[in-house]
Design an enzyme around this catalytic site. Sequence first.
Site, short mmCIF file in Angstrom:
data_model
loop_
_atom_site.label_atom_id
_atom_site.label_comp_id
_atom_site.label_asym_id
_atom_site.label_seq_id
_atom_site.Cartn_x
_atom_site.Cartn_y
_atom_site.Cartn_z
N SER A 159 27.55 19.52 21.74
CA SER A 159 27.55 18.16 21.23
C SER A 159 28.79 17.96 20.36
CB SER A 159 26.25 17.90 20.47
OG SER A 159 26.04 16.53 20.25
N ASP B 30 21.27 14.73 30.38
CA ASP B 30 21.74 14.53 29.02
C ASP B 30 22.54 13.24 28.92
OD1 ASP B 30 22.69 14.73 26.43
OD2 ASP B 30 24.17 16.28 26.90
N HIS C 18 20.62 18.41 26.89
CA HIS C 18 21.67 18.54 25.89
C HIS C 18 22.00 20.01 25.60
CE1 HIS C 18 24.31 16.60 23.16
NE2 HIS C 18 23.73 17.01 22.05
#
Length: 495
Positions: free
Chosen positions: A172, A437, A462
Amino acid sequence: MDFYGVFLATIVCITSLITHRSFADASLIITPSTANCTLKWYEQRTDHFQWRSSAAKDEPLTFKQRVFICDEYWKGEGVIFFYAGNEGNVELYVNHTGLMWESAPMFNALLIFAEHRFYGETQLTPGAQGPSKNQFKYLTHDQAMADYASLLYNFKEENNCMKCRTIVFGGSYGGMLAAWLRIKYPQTFDGAIASSAPIFAFPGLYPPFDSNKYWQVVTYDASPAAGAAPVCIKNIRNAWQTLFSYAKTETGRTKLTSIFRTCAPIASQSDTWRLAMVLLLSFDTLAMGNYPYPSNYLTGGGPLLPAYPVVAACTPLATPNLTGDDLLSSLRDGAAVFANATKDLPCYTIPNESEIEQDGIWDYQWCTELMPQETYFALNGTTDMFWNQPYNETFIRDHCRDKFGIEPRTDWIAIRYGGLSALSSTSNIVFSNGLLDPWSSGGVMKNISSTVTAIVLPHGAHHVDLFFSNPNDTWDITWARNYHRTQISSWLSSL
């Protein structure tokens, strides 16, 4: 080498190095954690880019950064695996980043997990829960990256390991940092595994970022193609019309208070919009955490979300032709898979206007450098399952002025890093994205060169490829982890 050639070569290489175990019950798997590491506190400069001779109020010249060092497989030289901490307590990343732990034995790697300034316990003011008003200006991605580069340089010097190669990992925002660290500090970071890193989710880049694509992926997760009930999307899309219709009258708002069990009465249409945002962001989080097994990663190490939680959230919304109170009750129960993951909330708190993003100090990073925050992304109710809410620069500017006294520097990341074409000037990065995601909408989805590659996980949520192996992993998750190891081995052999 084509996709299948890489796949076969990877499997042959990795299976010769790792002995795989099968587990009948995933809950019985015991994984390493902070208990397997040594906690260190490293002194860092508060400001890496200015020279000050004295401290000011709330602005010390230095602070202590929390770092976990895990040396079970370390031989005093060789490879360092470095986790670039993102917007959370670093213990979460130590306890979940299984790719580093499981890969360490084959590389005799030392693991370093560094906490991002102002998150967790790494504070300019010890014991604080975040920056003071005077400290916010030190919350930038460039300062954090300089922390990591300085930490690693000093660690290598102290341990007589200046020639030790370093691979940086991140997911991320941490994945963005990993890629940018490789670009900005190539002499320090020899390669990067950048998982679910939305480095294209900024204005001013080419190709341009369409923020509604984020919500299109959330919607895909609620579709039959992703295993959800056939009418889930239709029911969710219809629910917003009913919700906002009820908001127009006092009687309707009283119903909303009762149906959604809010802690305070829904007294206005503004309250209703903020309720809608709570529900929206619940489905959003479930989509990010749409893993094939129960996980508490998206609850910050708290209660477990079920396997494929979007499918679970669609279960109350599986009845065709729901309307009125029944439709809204089903929407509540679907969102509760996340919003009431503990299953013990007596009522739901609706955030005030200044906290609508529900992401704490990350909102400052949005309001300065536009670090991606989906709260502000465009909805349209047609290509997504929500309502019509275009991207609103005026709202964003006013919100940031009111809350922090600043406005976003909208073009800085484009100036600083460029878009797709700029990646051709770097090397040794893997970008991985899962199609479940929503952050894949801003990710690198195709190879840039032979050493800057992109892999796509059809069943991935994710940065699931950074996690520990699980018996319920789909084939592409396992393949991705093996691909990462193969690339790391290739990079190290060429250095």
